[in-house]
Every structure is written in structure tokens, then in C-alpha cells.
Motif scaffolding. Structure first.
Motif, short mmCIF file in Angstrom:
data_model
loop_
_atom_site.label_atom_id
_atom_site.label_comp_id
_atom_site.label_asym_id
_atom_site.label_seq_id
_atom_site.Cartn_x
_atom_site.Cartn_y
_atom_site.Cartn_z
N ARG A 1 -14.36 -37.84 -31.74
CA ARG A 1 -14.04 -36.69 -32.57
C ARG A 1 -14.88 -36.62 -33.84
O ARG A 1 -15.32 -35.55 -34.27
N LEU A 2 -15.14 -37.77 -34.45
CA LEU A 2 -15.81 -37.78 -35.76
C LEU A 2 -17.31 -37.47 -35.66
O LEU A 2 -17.95 -37.29 -36.69
N ASP A 3 -17.86 -37.41 -34.46
CA ASP A 3 -19.27 -37.05 -34.31
C ASP A 3 -19.46 -35.63 -33.80
O ASP A 3 -20.58 -35.21 -33.56
N SER B 1 -21.06 -28.77 -28.82
CA SER B 1 -19.83 -29.51 -29.08
C SER B 1 -18.59 -28.63 -28.89
O SER B 1 -17.58 -29.07 -28.35
N ASP B 2 -18.67 -27.41 -29.32
CA ASP B 2 -17.53 -26.49 -29.23
C ASP B 2 -18.08 -25.09 -29.13
O ASP B 2 -19.04 -24.74 -29.84
N GLY B 3 -17.52 -24.27 -28.25
CA GLY B 3 -18.07 -22.93 -28.08
C GLY B 3 -17.13 -22.02 -27.33
O GLY B 3 -16.04 -22.41 -26.90
N ILE B 4 -17.57 -20.79 -27.14
CA ILE B 4 -16.79 -19.79 -26.42
C ILE B 4 -16.94 -20.02 -24.93
O ILE B 4 -18.04 -20.25 -24.43
N GLU B 5 -15.83 -19.96 -24.22
CA GLU B 5 -15.88 -20.17 -22.77
C GLU B 5 -16.72 -19.10 -22.09
O GLU B 5 -16.70 -17.93 -22.47
N GLY B 6 -17.47 -19.53 -21.08
CA GLY B 6 -18.20 -18.60 -20.24
C GLY B 6 -19.50 -18.09 -20.83
O GLY B 6 -20.12 -17.20 -20.23
N TRP C 1 -24.12 -42.99 -42.59
CA TRP C 1 -23.22 -42.10 -41.84
C TRP C 1 -21.87 -42.00 -42.55
O TRP C 1 -21.31 -43.00 -42.99
N ASN C 2 -21.36 -40.79 -42.64
CA ASN C 2 -20.01 -40.58 -43.16
C ASN C 2 -19.50 -39.23 -42.66
O ASN C 2 -19.78 -38.19 -43.25
N ARG C 3 -18.79 -39.28 -41.55
CA ARG C 3 -18.22 -38.06 -40.98
C ARG C 3 -16.69 -38.04 -41.13
O ARG C 3 -16.02 -37.30 -40.43
N LEU C 4 -16.18 -38.86 -42.03
CA LEU C 4 -14.74 -38.81 -42.30
C LEU C 4 -14.39 -37.46 -42.90
O LEU C 4 -15.17 -36.87 -43.65
N ILE C 5 -13.21 -36.94 -42.54
CA ILE C 5 -12.80 -35.62 -43.02
C ILE C 5 -12.40 -35.74 -44.49
O ILE C 5 -11.50 -36.53 -44.83
N SER D 1 8.23 -42.10 -31.87
CA SER D 1 8.37 -43.03 -30.74
C SER D 1 7.05 -43.39 -30.08
O SER D 1 6.99 -44.35 -29.30
N GLU D 2 5.97 -42.66 -30.37
CA GLU D 2 4.68 -42.93 -29.77
C GLU D 2 3.58 -42.37 -30.64
O GLU D 2 3.82 -41.57 -31.55
N PHE D 3 2.35 -42.79 -30.36
CA PHE D 3 1.20 -42.25 -31.07
C PHE D 3 0.03 -42.13 -30.11
O PHE D 3 0.02 -42.74 -29.03
N ARG D 4 -0.97 -41.34 -30.50
CA ARG D 4 -2.15 -41.11 -29.66
C ARG D 4 -3.36 -41.81 -30.28
O ARG D 4 -3.52 -41.83 -31.50
N VAL D 5 -4.20 -42.33 -29.42
CA VAL D 5 -5.45 -42.96 -29.85
C VAL D 5 -6.58 -42.34 -29.05
O VAL D 5 -6.60 -42.42 -27.82
N ARG D 6 -7.53 -41.74 -29.74
CA ARG D 6 -8.66 -41.10 -29.07
C ARG D 6 -9.75 -42.13 -28.80
O ARG D 6 -10.78 -42.18 -29.49
N GLU D 7 -9.49 -42.95 -27.80
CA GLU D 7 -10.45 -43.94 -27.33
C GLU D 7 -10.39 -43.98 -25.80
O GLU D 7 -9.34 -43.72 -25.22
N PRO D 8 -11.52 -44.29 -25.17
CA PRO D 8 -11.52 -44.35 -23.69
C PRO D 8 -10.79 -45.58 -23.17
O PRO D 8 -10.67 -46.60 -23.87
#
Length: 375
Positions: free
Chosen positions: A371-373, A94-99, A169-173, A241-248
């Protein structure tokens, strides 16, 4: 289990579930029992379109400072992956060091993207002022989680890279002293939850310069509109003035936002996270055969299909597992593979085009890592 490498012993310990994920701790220790390096292996079910398979992911990788630059992490990763290959057929980071993870067969297999929605566009689409609150939109609670799980699984049931969320399931922060954690909004119709939004928590003292929705899922367009309007109202109250939504973009919410007018920002980092690796090719393909048959949808006669399938599973067709995992997940289409020099014999071209259409087609939605997974 325990085994010895020069200078360090290897162990695996199955721990308790952490935030809805089963965790296995893989460690190297000196002969005297002193910690050297550790990583976590988490278990989940990952979707390749309409089929979900058991998978494991690597996280929490760390070597103590006094033992670094001695090759311990490479040994730990090799041993951990060997253990994973005894249990599952595919691995993720999911997340790691590049290379780093490329050396162990991993490749980047999903892009990073989010919708950018102007508040004025939402107000214009609603045809009314943002000042009046919607009485059917309220703050969510833990009691709403079963409905949220159902909505999420229904909305993304055929989306590659989606985790199959189970009961509990509960991955809420969670909230902490200096960070309030996830804020949840739900919209109801006839006393049933028909949509939800999870807003990213903001650390106390952060400037009020942005608002991000980690997840926004709705049963229908009306519910999606009401949730977008509720988020726009929060922005209007703080003069954003705007917001972001993490959805495809090809989700229901993405289509509703596109009808209002929005932009989609996408990144394709080469390394460092959202990576995948095939551990057991024949077994993974055996489990995914129903999904590939769905994609092909009778494109060729059964005997021609079966012959091509045997060649694919054996590895004579698309022998590069790094290319294959990108194709299976929809990160690449067959044209992408061809552009990257992956050879595809002409007699298999039509069937491979059906098997691997790439994400964002009627047959296969865009792969997306919510993000939540992540772990």
C-alpha cells in the motif's frame, strides 16, 4: 517537449519529487494556454523477482469537465505512453477507472490480499495476557526510516511487484487536521530495530470497528511475534476481536500468522488498477534475462536455452505481451496461460514452466503491491 494535436497542444514538464517519487506532468492545453487534461507519470524501480528495472507509472489522470467526452484523454494517454517508451520498457497503473487502460495494452497483473488475524489466536500463541506492554516495542520516528527501508528491502528483495526503496524513502501518510496519518511501531533487540509495523491512519470520528496494518516486516519470527502481539494488544484495548495485516501469506509475517491461525482474503478485480503493460519487449527481456536464468536454474542445456530465449525475445514464443507481463510478474503460471488459451509449443513447455512458475512457489514469491508504494 511540445507537439500539437487538433484542438490541444501537448507538453511534458518534470516536477519536483513528491513523497519520494519523481513526477513528470503530461498536459494538454488549448492554443490559448487553457488547461484541458493532465496526468502524472511517476518514476521508480519495480521488481520482477530478484531483478529490479526502471519503470514508470500513470496516476492523477483528469480532464476538466468542459472538455470531457471529446477524446482528449485518449490522446493524452497515447502521447504520454509514447514518451514513457523512450525512457523505460514497462509501465504500470496503480489505480484507475475500470475498462480504460486495457485499450492501451494494460492488464491486471496482481491480486489484492490481506491476512485477517483473530486477537484471541495471538494471545493463545503468546501464552500470556495482553495487558502487559512489551518494553522493547515503541512508537517509531523518522530516525527509524533507514532501518525500516533496510528491513523491507531484505524481506521482499525477490518479490515481484515490490518497489526497490532507496535512501530517503518516506511514503508514510502525513498527519492532517482530520486524519492522523500513519502510526508506526518498531521492535528493538540489542539497540537495533529488528521489525516494524505501519498502522493505517483513521479519520477522526470514524467508528472503532477495525484496525489495519498497512505493512508489517520483521527480521525473524521472534520479532514478528512481538509486533503481532503489540497490534493485538491495541485491539484488546478497544475491544476489537481481529485485525488485518496487508502482507502476503508467503512472507515471514504471513507464515507466523498462519502458525497462529488466520485467514487470507484475496480479490481478483478484472480492471481499474494494479495493471501493467510492456512498452519495449526485447529490451525488457534483455534486462530480465538474469532473472529468467535464475528461475530456470540449469533446467536445459545452454544451446537449447539460448535457442528458446531468442524465440521468446523475438516474440515468436508467447507473442501476446499481455500474457507475457502476467507471466513475468508471477500473476500467472504457465498452466494459467495454457488455461486461457495461450499456445505453447511442446518443445518449449518444460523451459516455460521453469521460467514462469507463478507466484507462491519456492522459486518465485507471490507478487504483492504494498500500500505504501502506491501512487
Amino acid at each position: 517537449m511540445s507537439d500539437h494535436e487538433p484542438g490541444a497542444g501537448y507538453t511534458e514538464v518534470v516536477g519536483q519529487e513528491v513523497r519520494s517519487l519523481r513526477v513528470r506532468y503530461c498536459r494538454l492545453r488549448t492554443d490559448g494556454g487553457e488547461p484541458v487534461a493532465e496526468l502524472e507519470v511517476v518514476s521508480f524501480r519495480q521488481r520482477f523477482g530478484a531483478v529490479a528495472v526502471a519503470a514508470e507509472g500513470i496516476g492523477g489522470v483528469e480532464t476538466l469537465p468542459e472538455f470531457r467526452r471529446r477524446g482528449h484523454m485518449s490522446r493524452l494517454l497515447r502521447r504520454s505512453l509514447a514518451g514513457m517508451a523512450q525512457r523505460v520498457d514497462v509501465a504500470f497503473v496503480s489505480d484507475g477507472i475500470e475498462g480504460v487502460y486495457e485499450k492501451f495494452g494494460f492488464v491486471r497483473a496482481v491480486s489484492e490480499g490481506h491476512l485477517v488475524v483473530p486477537v484471541r489466536n495471538v494471545e493463545r500463541a503468546a501464552g500470556r495476557d495482553l495487558g502487559a506492554a512489551d518494553p522493547e516495542v515503541r512508537s517509531g520516528s523518522s530516525d527509524d526510516l533507514p532501518a525500516m527501508i533496510r528491513l523491507y528491502n531484505t524481506a521482499h528483495t525477490k518479490r515481484p511487484w515490490t518497489h526497490e526503496r532507496h535512501t530517503g524513502w518516506n511514503r508514510l501518510i502525513p498527519s492532517t487536521t482530520w486524519k492522523p496519518g500513519s502510526q508506526t511501531l518498531v521492535v528493538r533487540t540489542d539497540d537495533a530495530v529488528v521489525g516494524y509495523a505501519v498502522l493505517e491512519g483513521r479519520a477522526f470520528g470514524d467508528p472503532l470497528g477495525s484496525l489495519t496494518v498497512d505493512e508489517l516486516v520483521a527480521e525473524d519470527a521472534a520479532a514478528a511475534n512481538r509486533l503481532l502481539l503489540a497490534v493485538a494488544r491495541l485491539c484488546w484495548q478497544t475491544r476489537l476481536s481481529e485485525f488485518r495485516v496487508r502482507e502476503p501469506t508467503d512472507s515471514l509475517v504471513g507464515r507466523v500468522a498462519r502458525s497462529m491461525g488466520c485467514t487470507y482474503q484475496e480479490r481478483f478485480p478484472p480492471s481499474g488498477g494494479m495493471m501493467a503493460a510492456i512498452l519495449n519487449r526485447p529490451e525488457l527481456l534483455r534486462k530480465l534475462e538474469p532473472e529468467l536464468r535464475r528461475r530456470a536454474a540449469g533446467r536445459q542445456p545452454d544451446d537449447a536455452y539460448d535457442a528458446a530465449w531468442a524465440v521468446l525475445r523475438r516474440g515468436d514464443l508467447l507473442p501476446d505481451d499481455k500474457a507475457l507481463i502476467r507471466l513475468l510478474l508471477g500473476h500467472w503460471s504457465i498452466d494459467d496461460a495454457y488455461a486461457h488459451g495461450v499456445p505453447i509449443p511442446g518443445r518449449y513447455r518444460d523451459l516455460c514452466t521453469a521460467w514462469f512458475p507463478g507466484g507462491g512457489t519456492p522459486c518465485l514469491p507471490i507478487p504483492y503491491a504494498h500500500r505504501l508504494d502506491r501512487y
